[in-house]
Design an enzyme around this catalytic site. Structure first.
Site, PDB file in Angstrom:
ATOM      1  N   LYS A 175       0.849  -1.198   0.000  1.00  0.00           N
ATOM      2  CA  LYS A 175       0.000   0.000   0.000  1.00  0.00           C
ATOM      3  C   LYS A 175       0.878   1.240   0.000  1.00  0.00           C
ATOM      4  CE  LYS A 175       0.861   1.303   4.464  1.00  0.00           C
ATOM      5  NZ  LYS A 175       1.595   2.528   4.823  1.00  0.00           N
ATOM      6  N   ASP A 233      -2.810  -1.647  10.038  1.00  0.00           N
ATOM      7  CA  ASP A 233      -2.801  -1.692   8.573  1.00  0.00           C
ATOM      8  C   ASP A 233      -3.310  -3.020   8.012  1.00  0.00           C
ATOM      9  OD1 ASP A 233      -1.763   0.851   8.476  1.00  0.00           O
ATOM     10  OD2 ASP A 233       0.280   0.234   7.959  1.00  0.00           O
TER      11      ASP A 233
END
EC number: 2.7.1.148
Length: 302
Positions: A14, A141
């Protein structure tokens, strides 16, 4: 048993196109407005039956990956097994391609990938909400690594709202030597902001609009990372990398998450290749990677 037997899951890295950080909370975490974008760099997690839980890892920087039960992939298997009364006797193999300790959620990706792989191997059929709840226990996350695409993360980043993306965005990632510890970067953020009011984090409407319309130029103007000054204090050389990328024609540059990987948004694939080559030539990074976003979240591929 070969690591190619069993269940194989592909899970993306990401980039944080916005990372707005609030003041430290009593529990030590920070409230965030964290706009995640999954990018097409992947780890592959293969889970096979074994006599005991063990982890192996291959790929770039594999030597930096812990192979004990502190690894998020192992913790994911243990958490899922405990919830269902299963003995987690599996071999988890991580084929690493996401930079390690680079602010791109590689460890979180491995946790999400192992969770989906074990759920599939054990034929549990857990709902997405069940898997997301375990992900949130594992780390801030990890839930996004499971769903991919684009999302706004609030709370400490684990409460996700999917976002619409109207096109593809082209990125170059410059990988630095060594890693940066996320807790250390947050401590430096706290030190830098001590005694000053820290506004409550919120998503930037202009950035969300740029994602929705697929406008790379508008997105470039809206990228932000409240942790970047702290990361640059801890690793001043990253400033040279950021300058090299923008000089080479990137639309914008920023530190990815807590760093030390730096991210460069470009107008198209050709520009990405040019920026990547210029960064390598500049000598300000160890290697570069080109990738496109958005990317799918954790997906069973074999």
């Amino acid at each position: 048993m070969s690591v190619t037997a069993g269940v194989r899951v592909r899970v993306p890295a990401k980039v944080n196109v916005q990372l707005a950080v609030g003041a430290a909370r009593p529990d030590g975490f920070h409230d965030l407005a964290n706009v995640f974008l999954a990018v097409g760099l992947y780890d592959e997690i293969t889970v096979t039956p074994a006599d005991e839980l063990r982890i192996t890892c291959t790929g770039p920087d594999a030597a930096q990956v812990p192979l004990d039960h502190t690894n998020l992939a192992a913790r994911a298997a243990l958490a899922l097994a405990e919830r269902h009364g299963i003995d987690p006797r599996v071999h988890i193999h991580i084929a690493k391609d996401i930079p390690v300790a680079g602010g791109m959620a590689g460890g979180s990706a491995d946790g999400a990938g192992a969770l989906l792989a074990c759920d599939t191997l054990w034929s549990l059929g857990s709902s997405r909400d069940e898997l997301l709840a375990i992900c949130a226990e594992l780390g801030s996350d990890v839930p996004f690594s499971l769903i991919g695409g684009a999302a706004l993360g609030t709370g400490r980043g684990e409460q996700l709202t999917p976002l619409e993306v109207g096109g593809s965005f082209h990125w170059v990632f410059a990988v630095a030597d060594g890693g940066l510890s996320t807790p250390t970067v947050f401590r430096e953020f706290d030190r830098r902001t001590e005694g000053t009011p820290v506004p409550a984090p919120s998503a930037d409407p202009a950035l969300l609009d740029a994602l929705r319309t697929g406008d790379a130029t508008a997105l470039a103007g809206a990228l932000s990372n409240d942790l970047q000054p702290a990361a640059l204090t801890l690793r001043p050389s990253l400033a040279d990398t950021l300058t090299a990328g923008t000089t080479a024609g990137a639309l914008a540059s920023l530190v990815s998450g807590s760093g030390p990987t730096t991210a460069f948004l470009t107008k198209d694939p050709d520009a990405a290749e040019e920026v990547a080559q210029a960064l390598l030539t500049s000598g300000t990074c160890r290697t570069t990677r080109v990738a496109t976003s958005p990317a799918r979240g954790a997906t069973v591929v074999g």
